[in-house]
Design a protein around this motif. Structure first.
Motif, PDB file in Angstrom:
ATOM      1  N   GLY A   1      56.495 -83.671 -35.010  1.00  0.00           N
ATOM      2  CA  GLY A   1      55.215 -83.706 -35.690  1.00  0.00           C
ATOM      3  C   GLY A   1      54.135 -84.366 -34.839  1.00  0.00           C
TER       4      GLY A   1
ATOM      5  N   ASP B   1      52.659 -77.832 -39.829  1.00  0.00           N
ATOM      6  CA  ASP B   1      52.282 -78.550 -41.059  1.00  0.00           C
ATOM      7  C   ASP B   1      50.863 -78.191 -41.505  1.00  0.00           C
TER       8      ASP B   1
ATOM      9  N   ASP C   1      59.619 -71.974 -42.064  1.00  0.00           N
ATOM     10  CA  ASP C   1      60.903 -71.452 -41.598  1.00  0.00           C
ATOM     11  C   ASP C   1      61.542 -70.587 -42.696  1.00  0.00           C
TER      12      ASP C   1
HETATM   13  O1  KG4 Z   1      60.942 -85.346 -35.170  1.00  0.00           O
HETATM   14  P1  KG4 Z   1      60.391 -85.334 -36.536  1.00  0.00           P
HETATM   15  O2  KG4 Z   1      61.351 -85.458 -37.705  1.00  0.00           O
HETATM   16  O3  KG4 Z   1      59.324 -86.462 -36.750  1.00  0.00           O
HETATM   17  C1  KG4 Z   1      58.401 -86.814 -35.778  1.00  0.00           C
HETATM   18  O4  KG4 Z   1      58.774 -87.640 -34.894  1.00  0.00           O
HETATM   19  O5  KG4 Z   1      57.286 -86.247 -35.856  1.00  0.00           O
HETATM   20  O6  KG4 Z   1      59.538 -83.971 -36.695  1.00  0.00           O
HETATM   21  C2  KG4 Z   1      58.880 -83.636 -37.873  1.00  0.00           C
HETATM   22  C3  KG4 Z   1      58.222 -82.281 -37.705  1.00  0.00           C
HETATM   23  C4  KG4 Z   1      57.299 -81.912 -38.867  1.00  0.00           C
HETATM   24  O7  KG4 Z   1      56.094 -81.419 -38.334  1.00  0.00           O
HETATM   25  C5  KG4 Z   1      58.073 -80.805 -39.589  1.00  0.00           C
HETATM   26  O8  KG4 Z   1      57.238 -79.882 -40.261  1.00  0.00           O
HETATM   27  C6  KG4 Z   1      58.802 -80.157 -38.445  1.00  0.00           C
HETATM   28  O9  KG4 Z   1      59.219 -81.238 -37.634  1.00  0.00           O
HETATM   29  N1  KG4 Z   1      59.976 -79.388 -38.900  1.00  0.00           N
HETATM   30  C7  KG4 Z   1      60.072 -78.054 -38.765  1.00  0.00           C
HETATM   31  C8  KG4 Z   1      61.317 -77.691 -39.347  1.00  0.00           C
HETATM   32  N2  KG4 Z   1      61.929 -78.820 -39.790  1.00  0.00           N
HETATM   33  C9  KG4 Z   1      61.075 -79.854 -39.500  1.00  0.00           C
HETATM   34  N3  KG4 Z   1      59.235 -77.145 -38.236  1.00  0.00           N
HETATM   35  C10 KG4 Z   1      59.623 -75.856 -38.271  1.00  0.00           C
HETATM   36  N4  KG4 Z   1      60.784 -75.436 -38.804  1.00  0.00           N
HETATM   37  C11 KG4 Z   1      61.665 -76.301 -39.342  1.00  0.00           C
HETATM   38  N5  KG4 Z   1      62.820 -75.860 -39.865  1.00  0.00           N
END
Ligand code: KG4
Ligand code: ZN
Length: 333
Positions: A136, A166, A183
């Protein structure tokens, strides 16, 4: 046989994990649902919920691992990057635990930990490898030369890939975090239904802000003509956006792998949970005869297992920090 307690609290997941001799025995993740109502993480709320969750998460992690707190050899914690108030809860807990048990503290860079999640389990990449770290807050292509010797060779100049996911979902009126929903709907849609632009950015860098604006205008114009446009075409919109984001990422990764002559390619970070991106990387690697490394879903989004495994390797190097350690909202490699 080091026994490491890992703590993660950089954003909106409170997580604790126990790693024994490089094996993850537990990985407890307490998600914060409170932010859904606000369409994004509210930092002040996040740190308050971390305070409520941290002790139960650690207790559960010890219970699941069947490890007594007196058997812990060191506490590894996320020092940064992240939300300062959130980090502070994990850092303070780790310091208090280490002080009470008279054991060393290990500070971990959250982004390095996402990469090191590939060292959980038997299928490990060989150095040097490339890791596309997409979350994110970050979008980076990392050249991983050794456990703690990593070089960012490309990164986003504006929004992160997860932010693009997002923000798109917000435009579509979906709740936060939107990535998993994009997704889900993308699986039911046609990825070629709509064409969104691919930015022309030099080297191995990325940009997602132009794409976000083009999605915003595309939705605005179509909704003006047909107020039910989103409901009628949600699956196709999500599939097309997902395809564009993953092709932007994979095209740069392909370019970097060829330029550096690397054949082991990994994905990391929350967005690596994305089905289209995972399938795209596997296809790219198959085509080029490269090896792809895709983390298990529970190790894609924020988790303490990746902190504990990174802690394991730092413990072996004898790299510890003192009680004066403070969290860092920005923490370069
Ligand atoms: O690494 P993370 O859990 O937290 C940060 O360090 O930011 O990443 C979160 C991000 C969010 O933007 C969320 O929408 C995205 O990962 N995310 C996904 C999926 N699962 C989580 N984006 C696309 N497809 C997914 N299945
Ligand atoms: Zn993360």
């Amino acid at each position: 046989m080091p026994v490491i307690l890992g703590i993660e609290s950089s954003c909106d997941e409170t997580s604790a994990s126990v790693c024994v001799d490089g094996m993850i025995l537990s990985n407890v993740i307490a998600n914060q649902t409170i932010h859904e109502a606000y369409g994004g993480v509210v930092p002040e709320l996040a740190s308050r919920v971390h305070q409520q969750n941290i002790v139960p998460a650690v207790q559960q992690a010890l219970l699941n691992a069947k490890v007594n707190k007196n058997d812990i050899d060191a506490v590894a914690f996320t020092r940064g990057p992240g939300l300062l108030g959130s980090l502070l809860v994990g850092v303070s807990f780790a310091k208090a635990f280490a002080l009470a048990k008279n054991i060393p503290l290990i500070d971990i860079n959250h982004m390095q930990a996402h990469v090191l999640a590939h060292f959980i389990g038997d299928n490990k990449p060989s150095f040097p490898f490339l890791c596309l770290t997409v979350s994110g807050g970050h979008t980076q292509i990392v050249l991983v030369k050794d456990y703690f010797d990593m070089e960012v060779i490309g990164q986003t100049l504006d929004d992160a890939a997860g932010e693009a996911m997002d923000k798109t979902s917000k435009i579509l009126g979906l709740p936060y975090p939107g990535g998993p929903l994009i997704d889900k709907y993308a699986r039911l849609g046609n990825p070629d239904a709509y064409k969104f632009p691919e930015p022309q950015i030099p080297n191995f860098d990325f940009s997602f802000s132009g794409l976000k604006t083009s999605i915003l205008y595309f939705i605005r114009d179509n909704v003006a003509a047909n107020p039910d446009f989103i409901q009628q075409h949600l699956n196709d919109i999500c599939a097309s956006v997902e395809k564009r984001i993953s092709t932007i990422l994979l095209n740069k990764l392909n370019k970097a792998a060829l330029a550096y002559g690397i054949k082991d390619i990994a994905l990391a970070g929350g967005v690596s949970a994305n089905t289209g991106l995972r399938q795209g990387l596997m296809a790219l690697c198959e085509k080029n005869n490269w090896r792809s490394f895709i983390p298990k879903l529970e190790y894609c989004t924020d988790n303490a297992a990746m902190i504990a495994i990174a802690g394991h390797y730092k413990f072996l190097k004898g790299e510890f920090v003192g009680q004066e350690v403070t969290p860092l909202a920005r923490m370069p490699f």
